[in-house]
Design a protein around this motif. Sequence first.
Motif, PDB file in Angstrom:
ATOM      1  N   VAL A   1       0.722  -1.214  -0.139  1.00  0.00           N
ATOM      2  CA  VAL A   1       0.163  -0.090  -0.220  1.00  0.00           C
ATOM      3  C   VAL A   1       0.897   1.240  -0.093  1.00  0.00           C
ATOM      4  O   VAL A   1       0.403   2.300  -0.015  1.00  0.00           O
ATOM      5  N   GLY A   2       2.182   0.984   0.021  1.00  0.00           N
ATOM      6  CA  GLY A   2       3.055   2.394  -0.242  1.00  0.00           C
ATOM      7  C   GLY A   2       3.462   2.784   1.024  1.00  0.00           C
ATOM      8  O   GLY A   2       3.781   4.086   1.218  1.00  0.00           O
ATOM      9  N   ALA A   3       3.232   2.192   1.969  1.00  0.00           N
ATOM     10  CA  ALA A   3       3.490   2.775   3.443  1.00  0.00           C
ATOM     11  C   ALA A   3       4.979   3.023   3.771  1.00  0.00           C
ATOM     12  O   ALA A   3       5.844   1.911   3.129  1.00  0.00           O
ATOM     13  N   GLY A   4       5.509   3.971   4.376  1.00  0.00           N
ATOM     14  CA  GLY A   4       6.919   3.845   4.643  1.00  0.00           C
ATOM     15  C   GLY A   4       7.153   3.856   6.094  1.00  0.00           C
ATOM     16  O   GLY A   4       8.392   3.818   6.610  1.00  0.00           O
ATOM     17  N   LEU A   5       6.008   3.317   7.028  1.00  0.00           N
ATOM     18  CA  LEU A   5       6.275   3.224   8.418  1.00  0.00           C
ATOM     19  C   LEU A   5       5.441   2.011   8.798  1.00  0.00           C
ATOM     20  O   LEU A   5       4.399   1.545   8.382  1.00  0.00           O
ATOM     21  N   LEU A   6       5.939   1.326   9.746  1.00  0.00           N
ATOM     22  CA  LEU A   6       5.100   0.144  10.544  1.00  0.00           C
ATOM     23  C   LEU A   6       5.062   0.794  12.049  1.00  0.00           C
ATOM     24  O   LEU A   6       6.115   1.247  12.552  1.00  0.00           O
ATOM     25  N   VAL A   7       3.922   0.520  12.654  1.00  0.00           N
ATOM     26  CA  VAL A   7       3.744   1.107  13.816  1.00  0.00           C
ATOM     27  C   VAL A   7       2.973  -0.324  14.447  1.00  0.00           C
ATOM     28  O   VAL A   7       1.951  -0.613  14.271  1.00  0.00           O
ATOM     29  N   LEU A   8       3.779  -1.012  15.476  1.00  0.00           N
ATOM     30  CA  LEU A   8       3.452  -2.140  15.985  1.00  0.00           C
ATOM     31  C   LEU A   8       3.647  -2.326  17.363  1.00  0.00           C
ATOM     32  O   LEU A   8       4.505  -1.778  18.081  1.00  0.00           O
ATOM     33  N   ASP A   9       2.688  -3.327  17.779  1.00  0.00           N
ATOM     34  CA  ASP A   9       2.487  -3.617  19.280  1.00  0.00           C
ATOM     35  C   ASP A   9       4.037  -4.182  19.808  1.00  0.00           C
ATOM     36  O   ASP A   9       4.627  -5.288  19.224  1.00  0.00           O
ATOM     37  N   ILE A  10       4.711  -3.340  20.274  1.00  0.00           N
ATOM     38  CA  ILE A  10       6.189  -3.621  20.917  1.00  0.00           C
ATOM     39  C   ILE A  10       6.338  -5.072  21.729  1.00  0.00           C
ATOM     40  O   ILE A  10       7.331  -5.721  21.571  1.00  0.00           O
ATOM     41  N   THR A  11       5.201  -5.676  22.203  1.00  0.00           N
ATOM     42  CA  THR A  11       5.481  -6.904  23.074  1.00  0.00           C
ATOM     43  C   THR A  11       5.548  -7.784  21.885  1.00  0.00           C
ATOM     44  O   THR A  11       6.017  -9.083  22.629  1.00  0.00           O
ATOM     45  N   ARG A  12       5.234  -7.931  20.686  1.00  0.00           N
ATOM     46  CA  ARG A  12       5.415  -8.868  19.883  1.00  0.00           C
ATOM     47  C   ARG A  12       6.549  -8.637  18.787  1.00  0.00           C
ATOM     48  O   ARG A  12       6.700  -9.215  17.892  1.00  0.00           O
ATOM     49  N   LEU A  13       7.164  -7.643  18.902  1.00  0.00           N
ATOM     50  CA  LEU A  13       8.328  -7.143  17.779  1.00  0.00           C
ATOM     51  C   LEU A  13       9.469  -8.061  18.136  1.00  0.00           C
ATOM     52  O   LEU A  13       9.834  -8.421  19.079  1.00  0.00           O
ATOM     53  N   THR A  14      10.128  -8.428  17.041  1.00  0.00           N
ATOM     54  CA  THR A  14      11.488  -9.266  16.972  1.00  0.00           C
ATOM     55  C   THR A  14      12.433  -8.664  16.230  1.00  0.00           C
ATOM     56  O   THR A  14      12.141  -7.684  15.473  1.00  0.00           O
ATOM     57  N   LEU A  15      13.873  -8.824  16.539  1.00  0.00           N
ATOM     58  CA  LEU A  15      14.887  -8.173  15.735  1.00  0.00           C
ATOM     59  C   LEU A  15      14.689  -8.819  14.304  1.00  0.00           C
ATOM     60  O   LEU A  15      15.293  -8.116  13.384  1.00  0.00           O
ATOM     61  N   GLU A  16      14.266  -9.980  14.058  1.00  0.00           N
ATOM     62  CA  GLU A  16      14.355 -10.471  12.771  1.00  0.00           C
ATOM     63  C   GLU A  16      13.224  -9.551  11.924  1.00  0.00           C
ATOM     64  O   GLU A  16      13.531  -9.321  10.862  1.00  0.00           O
ATOM     65  N   LEU A  17      12.192  -9.202  12.486  1.00  0.00           N
ATOM     66  CA  LEU A  17      11.077  -8.403  11.786  1.00  0.00           C
ATOM     67  C   LEU A  17      11.711  -6.939  11.662  1.00  0.00           C
ATOM     68  O   LEU A  17      11.460  -6.370  10.536  1.00  0.00           O
ATOM     69  N   VAL A  18      12.338  -6.188  12.540  1.00  0.00           N
ATOM     70  CA  VAL A  18      12.695  -4.958  12.416  1.00  0.00           C
ATOM     71  C   VAL A  18      13.992  -5.064  11.502  1.00  0.00           C
ATOM     72  O   VAL A  18      14.071  -4.194  10.698  1.00  0.00           O
TER      73      VAL A  18
END
Length: 227
Positions: free
Chosen positions: A163-180
């Motif tokens: 969708v052409g987004a330049g940003l992800l705003v994500l629940d920090i409790t589920r974030l991983t180094l791999e995804l970042v």
Amino acid sequence: MPFLTIGHRGVMGVEPENTLRSFVRADREGMDAIELDLHLSKDGALVVMHDADVGRTTDGEGPIADLTLDELRGLDAGSGERVPVFEEVLDAVRAPIQAEIKDAAAARALAEVLRRRDATGRVEVISFHDAALAEIAKLLPGVRTGLVAQYYGLDVVDRAKAVGAGLLVLDITRLTLELVGLAHAAGLKVIGWVVNTPEHLKLARGLGLDGGTTDFPEIKNAARYTA
């Protein structure tokens, strides 16, 4: 790169959420950006409130979509504050704004306001809904957008790119180094929400996030002294 602190619904940990009082406080405290939520009233006004119903945050009841702007103005949104419209927030603060939209109808109304006020450069549009982001991007080519998600997998990166987004705003409790790492490799910035404690801030820094959305103004100062 600096760690961005984004005021969640203003600074909702210390002021009534999504009110001018909360936004002005966030601006005064030096937040890097201010996040807010938008819905359409019965008569098409772009009002600032998180829920689709007024019951939780005002002394009224009923869906926003069933109430006119005048009716919404008569409600107490906390500490005597009134429900603001988006244009009032643009006038009240200097900080950049993250405007969360819930659907394509809100996207169309927001696009009209941003064009009329020549405010596209100040506002980043975010949403949980891919279709809403696609709609605002179609209406306002070049507008900055971000995809919000609470439950997600690695595919959220591809969703944002689609969708052409330049940003992800994500629940920090589920974030991983791999995804970042995957997101950064794709040219996406990553914001964690919510970052409300020293532990959250340490996690955000450890993950290499570009910033955090917070309810509390003191996180802004704390972020300066973490690495």
